[in-house]
Design a protein around this motif. Sequence first.
Motif, PDB file in Angstrom:
ATOM      1  N   UNK A  63     -12.639 -20.137 -34.804  1.00 57.28           N
ATOM      2  CA  UNK A  63     -12.207 -19.493 -33.575  1.00 57.28           C
ATOM      3  C   UNK A  63     -11.768 -18.067 -33.869  1.00 57.28           C
ATOM      4  N   UNK A  64     -12.304 -17.142 -33.107  1.00 56.37           N
ATOM      5  CA  UNK A  64     -11.917 -15.740 -33.235  1.00 56.37           C
ATOM      6  C   UNK A  64     -11.631 -15.162 -31.869  1.00 56.37           C
ATOM      7  N   UNK A  65     -11.022 -13.987 -31.817  1.00 58.03           N
ATOM      8  CA  UNK A  65     -10.714 -13.378 -30.526  1.00 58.03           C
ATOM      9  C   UNK A  65     -11.965 -12.930 -29.800  1.00 58.03           C
ATOM     10  N   UNK A  66     -11.924 -12.962 -28.466  1.00 57.90           N
ATOM     11  CA  UNK A  66     -13.017 -12.429 -27.656  1.00 57.90           C
ATOM     12  C   UNK A  66     -12.858 -10.899 -27.611  1.00 57.90           C
ATOM     13  N   UNK A  67     -13.425 -10.238 -28.601  1.00 57.15           N
ATOM     14  CA  UNK A  67     -13.216  -8.798 -28.742  1.00 57.15           C
ATOM     15  C   UNK A  67     -13.907  -8.057 -27.603  1.00 57.15           C
ATOM     16  N   UNK A  68     -13.138  -7.239 -26.906  1.00 53.02           N
ATOM     17  CA  UNK A  68     -13.661  -6.455 -25.795  1.00 53.02           C
ATOM     18  C   UNK A  68     -13.083  -5.050 -25.888  1.00 53.02           C
ATOM     19  N   UNK A  69     -13.949  -4.063 -26.001  1.00 55.93           N
ATOM     20  CA  UNK A  69     -13.503  -2.674 -25.926  1.00 55.93           C
ATOM     21  C   UNK A  69     -13.409  -2.301 -24.453  1.00 55.93           C
ATOM     22  N   UNK A  70     -12.238  -1.897 -24.021  1.00 51.21           N
ATOM     23  CA  UNK A  70     -12.014  -1.663 -22.598  1.00 51.21           C
ATOM     24  C   UNK A  70     -12.010  -0.199 -22.228  1.00 51.21           C
ATOM     25  N   UNK A  71     -12.025   0.053 -20.919  1.00 50.48           N
ATOM     26  CA  UNK A  71     -11.932   1.407 -20.404  1.00 50.48           C
ATOM     27  C   UNK A  71     -10.500   1.744 -20.014  1.00 50.48           C
ATOM     28  N   UNK A  72     -10.166   3.028 -20.041  1.00 45.03           N
ATOM     29  CA  UNK A  72      -8.841   3.494 -19.644  1.00 45.03           C
ATOM     30  C   UNK A  72      -9.002   4.678 -18.698  1.00 45.03           C
ATOM     31  N   UNK A  73      -7.996   4.887 -17.862  1.00 51.59           N
ATOM     32  CA  UNK A  73      -7.988   6.024 -16.943  1.00 51.59           C
ATOM     33  C   UNK A  73      -6.549   6.455 -16.731  1.00 51.59           C
ATOM     34  N   UNK A  74      -6.330   7.759 -16.589  1.00 51.76           N
ATOM     35  CA  UNK A  74      -4.972   8.235 -16.381  1.00 51.76           C
ATOM     36  C   UNK A  74      -4.897   9.743 -16.292  1.00 51.76           C
ATOM     37  N   UNK A  75      -3.713  10.273 -16.564  1.00 52.03           N
ATOM     38  CA  UNK A  75      -3.445  11.712 -16.470  1.00 52.03           C
ATOM     39  C   UNK A  75      -2.622  12.129 -17.680  1.00 52.03           C
ATOM     40  N   UNK A  76      -2.967  13.284 -18.257  1.00 52.56           N
ATOM     41  CA  UNK A  76      -2.193  13.844 -19.359  1.00 52.56           C
ATOM     42  C   UNK A  76      -1.837  15.292 -19.032  1.00 52.56           C
ATOM     43  N   UNK A  77      -0.668  15.736 -19.521  1.00 48.75           N
ATOM     44  CA  UNK A  77      -0.194  17.092 -19.228  1.00 48.75           C
ATOM     45  C   UNK A  77       0.425  17.693 -20.475  1.00 48.75           C
TER      46      UNK A  77
END
Length: 251
Positions: A63-77
Amino acid sequence: MARPILFALLGLLGLAFAAPAQERVSPARLTLAPVLGVRTPLARDQRTTVVVPSLLLPAVVELGPDRVAGGVAGVEADLRLVGPVGVSGGFLYTAGDPIGVLLLTDDGVLAHISAEGPSAWFFHADLSVRLPDMKVDEDWPTPRVIPAGYLVAGAARIRQEFGGSVLALADDDVEESWGMHLAYRAQFPVGSRNLVLQASLEDYIPFWNRDHERARLSRAIELHSGRALATGVAYNRTHIVMLNLGLALRL
């Protein structure tokens, strides 16, 4: 979520190559950047081998983790204070990753259960330092664009939201953790004085609450009939690396 963000990132990268030759990024007092990006999986890369007794031959399951590369969204200043030194801050949102549990049901059947992990908000507050601009040697070909580079380091706050997930505990569907935030940020000219393409390679180093993590995983197992054979699926990594791109407004 990840695929549309990937196409958007490729489109943003093309803007840097459309800039006029030898254009540099001048310092700005304030920079605001809506960003999109991709991150590494939230689940740790941990595998567990389970041997299930049988009348004939024992069954060996990994058994291993269900590896998923995810998306991100946001704001940086970023706000420049004195010379190359400034302060930086921002927030990013990402959906959760699935978590796997290997279960032996009351009927003697092996089952792999996938539970939805928590969504998360990443907040950071940092000091930023602009690096010296790259010098161009006249004896070498001149690069088409000359980016401005920044080193960023500070504190992070990660808010995990378990609402609607089997990992939620009674009256406790939010988990908040402190951490560290490190980043290298580059700004590329795009032919406009008030806009630049911003690219950030970021590393979040959270200090997770491991006791709550184990309690949530136990809760997910209790909702199913059977005996858990493996829960080597700790959903929190020590490092969460992100690559973020966006068009930054310079004021």
